[in-house]
Design a protein around this motif. Sequence first.
Motif, PDB file in Angstrom:
ATOM      1  N   GLU A  38       0.820  -1.222   0.000  1.00  0.00           N
ATOM      2  CA  GLU A  38       0.000   0.000   0.000  1.00  0.00           C
ATOM      3  C   GLU A  38       0.852   1.269   0.000  1.00  0.00           C
ATOM      4  OE1 GLU A  38      -3.511   0.225   0.234  1.00  0.00           O
ATOM      5  OE2 GLU A  38      -3.701  -1.952   0.049  1.00  0.00           O
ATOM      6  N   GLU A  39       1.872   1.292   0.830  1.00  0.00           N
ATOM      7  CA  GLU A  39       2.680   2.504   1.006  1.00  0.00           C
ATOM      8  C   GLU A  39       3.368   2.945  -0.284  1.00  0.00           C
ATOM      9  OE1 GLU A  39       6.583   3.715   3.554  1.00  0.00           O
ATOM     10  OE2 GLU A  39       4.989   2.630   4.618  1.00  0.00           O
ATOM     11  N   ASN A  40       3.955   1.989  -1.009  1.00  0.00           N
ATOM     12  CA  ASN A  40       4.688   2.313  -2.238  1.00  0.00           C
ATOM     13  C   ASN A  40       3.885   2.053  -3.503  1.00  0.00           C
ATOM     14  OD1 ASN A  40       6.968   2.994  -0.741  1.00  0.00           O
ATOM     15  ND2 ASN A  40       7.701   0.875  -0.758  1.00  0.00           N
ATOM     16  N   GLU A  41       2.624   1.642  -3.344  1.00  0.00           N
ATOM     17  CA  GLU A  41       1.799   1.245  -4.482  1.00  0.00           C
ATOM     18  C   GLU A  41       2.571   0.290  -5.391  1.00  0.00           C
ATOM     19  OE1 GLU A  41       0.103   4.696  -6.433  1.00  0.00           O
ATOM     20  OE2 GLU A  41      -1.525   4.731  -4.974  1.00  0.00           O
ATOM     21  N   GLU A  42       2.790  -0.911  -4.881  1.00  0.00           N
ATOM     22  CA  GLU A  42       3.447  -1.938  -5.680  1.00  0.00           C
ATOM     23  C   GLU A  42       2.805  -3.289  -5.398  1.00  0.00           C
ATOM     24  OE1 GLU A  42       7.515  -1.498  -4.336  1.00  0.00           O
ATOM     25  OE2 GLU A  42       7.270  -3.150  -2.929  1.00  0.00           O
ATOM     26  N   PHE A 109       4.089   1.703 -10.610  1.00  0.00           N
ATOM     27  CA  PHE A 109       3.707   2.692 -11.626  1.00  0.00           C
ATOM     28  C   PHE A 109       4.902   3.525 -12.070  1.00  0.00           C
ATOM     29  CE2 PHE A 109      -0.435   2.223  -9.419  1.00  0.00           C
ATOM     30  CZ  PHE A 109      -1.192   1.843 -10.508  1.00  0.00           C
ATOM     31  N   ILE A 110       4.924   3.820 -13.358  1.00  0.00           N
ATOM     32  CA  ILE A 110       5.823   4.836 -13.906  1.00  0.00           C
ATOM     33  C   ILE A 110       5.048   6.154 -13.943  1.00  0.00           C
ATOM     34  CG2 ILE A 110       7.122   5.593 -15.925  1.00  0.00           C
ATOM     35  CD1 ILE A 110       7.532   2.591 -16.567  1.00  0.00           C
ATOM     36  N   LYS A 112       0.700   7.344 -13.412  1.00  0.00           N
ATOM     37  CA  LYS A 112      -0.709   7.004 -13.215  1.00  0.00           C
ATOM     38  C   LYS A 112      -1.573   8.118 -13.774  1.00  0.00           C
ATOM     39  CE  LYS A 112      -2.504   6.011  -9.117  1.00  0.00           C
ATOM     40  NZ  LYS A 112      -2.643   5.659  -7.692  1.00  0.00           N
ATOM     41  N   GLY A 113      -2.363   7.791 -14.790  1.00  0.00           N
ATOM     42  CA  GLY A 113      -3.305   8.756 -15.331  1.00  0.00           C
ATOM     43  C   GLY A 113      -4.721   8.348 -14.977  1.00  0.00           C
ATOM     44  N   LYS A 114      -5.694   9.158 -15.426  1.00  0.00           N
ATOM     45  CA  LYS A 114      -7.093   8.814 -15.151  1.00  0.00           C
ATOM     46  C   LYS A 114      -7.551   7.630 -15.997  1.00  0.00           C
ATOM     47  CE  LYS A 114      -8.660  13.291 -13.567  1.00  0.00           C
ATOM     48  NZ  LYS A 114      -9.658  14.318 -13.669  1.00  0.00           N
ATOM     49  N   GLN A 115      -7.150   7.571 -17.244  1.00  0.00           N
ATOM     50  CA  GLN A 115      -7.564   6.494 -18.147  1.00  0.00           C
ATOM     51  C   GLN A 115      -6.417   5.550 -18.519  1.00  0.00           C
ATOM     52  OE1 GLN A 115     -11.315   6.938 -17.951  1.00  0.00           O
ATOM     53  NE2 GLN A 115     -10.646   5.525 -19.485  1.00  0.00           N
ATOM     54  N   VAL A 116      -5.203   6.078 -18.561  1.00  0.00           N
ATOM     55  CA  VAL A 116      -4.059   5.280 -19.009  1.00  0.00           C
ATOM     56  C   VAL A 116      -2.987   5.282 -17.924  1.00  0.00           C
ATOM     57  CG1 VAL A 116      -2.257   5.058 -20.774  1.00  0.00           C
ATOM     58  CG2 VAL A 116      -4.545   5.802 -21.432  1.00  0.00           C
ATOM     59  N   GLN A 117      -2.473   4.098 -17.644  1.00  0.00           N
ATOM     60  CA  GLN A 117      -1.392   3.942 -16.671  1.00  0.00           C
ATOM     61  C   GLN A 117      -0.186   3.342 -17.376  1.00  0.00           C
ATOM     62  OE1 GLN A 117      -4.577   2.345 -15.753  1.00  0.00           O
ATOM     63  NE2 GLN A 117      -5.004   4.458 -15.177  1.00  0.00           N
ATOM     64  N   PHE A 118       0.989   3.777 -16.963  1.00  0.00           N
ATOM     65  CA  PHE A 118       2.244   3.219 -17.443  1.00  0.00           C
ATOM     66  C   PHE A 118       2.885   2.530 -16.252  1.00  0.00           C
ATOM     67  CE2 PHE A 118       1.195   6.859 -20.022  1.00  0.00           C
ATOM     68  CZ  PHE A 118       1.372   6.378 -21.315  1.00  0.00           C
ATOM     69  N   ALA A 119       3.194   1.258 -16.418  1.00  0.00           N
ATOM     70  CA  ALA A 119       3.737   0.474 -15.315  1.00  0.00           C
ATOM     71  C   ALA A 119       4.992  -0.249 -15.766  1.00  0.00           C
ATOM     72  CB  ALA A 119       2.698  -0.526 -14.816  1.00  0.00           C
ATOM     73  N   GLU A 120       5.744  -0.694 -14.774  1.00  0.00           N
ATOM     74  CA  GLU A 120       6.961  -1.466 -15.027  1.00  0.00           C
ATOM     75  C   GLU A 120       6.979  -2.633 -14.045  1.00  0.00           C
ATOM     76  OE1 GLU A 120      10.890   0.315 -16.327  1.00  0.00           O
ATOM     77  OE2 GLU A 120      11.184   0.068 -14.160  1.00  0.00           O
ATOM     78  N   CYS A 121       7.561  -3.730 -14.484  1.00  0.00           N
ATOM     79  CA  CYS A 121       7.699  -4.903 -13.637  1.00  0.00           C
ATOM     80  C   CYS A 121       9.102  -5.462 -13.828  1.00  0.00           C
ATOM     81  CB  CYS A 121       6.661  -5.959 -14.020  1.00  0.00           C
ATOM     82  SG  CYS A 121       6.711  -7.439 -12.994  1.00  0.00           S
ATOM     83  N   GLY A 136       4.574  -1.797 -19.435  1.00  0.00           N
ATOM     84  CA  GLY A 136       3.227  -1.972 -19.957  1.00  0.00           C
ATOM     85  C   GLY A 136       2.429  -0.692 -19.915  1.00  0.00           C
ATOM     86  N   THR A 137       1.517  -0.597 -20.861  1.00  0.00           N
ATOM     87  CA  THR A 137       0.561   0.493 -20.901  1.00  0.00           C
ATOM     88  C   THR A 137      -0.813  -0.130 -20.673  1.00  0.00           C
ATOM     89  OG1 THR A 137       1.923   1.586 -22.564  1.00  0.00           O
ATOM     90  CG2 THR A 137      -0.327   2.429 -22.281  1.00  0.00           C
ATOM     91  N   PHE A 138      -1.580   0.430 -19.748  1.00  0.00           N
ATOM     92  CA  PHE A 138      -2.860  -0.141 -19.335  1.00  0.00           C
ATOM     93  C   PHE A 138      -3.955   0.905 -19.463  1.00  0.00           C
ATOM     94  CE2 PHE A 138       0.307  -2.816 -17.637  1.00  0.00           C
ATOM     95  CZ  PHE A 138      -0.244  -4.083 -17.602  1.00  0.00           C
ATOM     96  N   TYR A 139      -5.127   0.449 -19.915  1.00  0.00           N
ATOM     97  CA  TYR A 139      -6.288   1.317 -20.097  1.00  0.00           C
ATOM     98  C   TYR A 139      -7.334   0.966 -19.044  1.00  0.00           C
ATOM     99  CZ  TYR A 139     -10.309   3.547 -22.263  1.00  0.00           C
ATOM    100  OH  TYR A 139     -11.405   4.323 -22.499  1.00  0.00           O
TER     101      TYR A 139
END
Length: 141
Positions: A38-42, A109-110, A112-121, A136-139
């Motif tokens: 929760e703290e780091n959103e991961e 997260f790289i 965080k948008g309202k509709q599109v998120q950019f993430a890394e793993c 990854g790009t997520f909708y």
Amino acid sequence: MDKQKMRERFEQALNDHEDGTPQLFLYSMLDFSFEYGEENEEVKITAPISEIMYNPVGYIHGGIITYMADTAMGHLCAAFQDRPSVSLELKTQFFRSAKSGELEAKAYFIKKGKQVQFAECVIHNEEGRLLSKITGTFYTI
């Protein structure tokens, strides 16, 4: 491959599966374990390396790595956004592989948008060696 052990694992995965929940057949079959930071959103997923993950030459199949990362990033978006998201694009870079031990996927997260998120793993082995990096790009749906 121990056929009896695989049958038992398959039966357990069938019993664990619940449509529309995080209890999915493949998560159980691959023995995914989830942890939410929760703290780091991961999101972290750990899984033991098993023979069902191997490609024909005996290393982890690239699709398994990508599936694990997509799952971690998808759970990241669902856990820390108001609604779930779907993958729009994934890029997987492979640096090394493993034949035994445990995999740990960590998604964050790289942007965080309202509709599109950019993430890394990033996926490491149990010794902390980097095996793969996935973006990854997520909708949001």
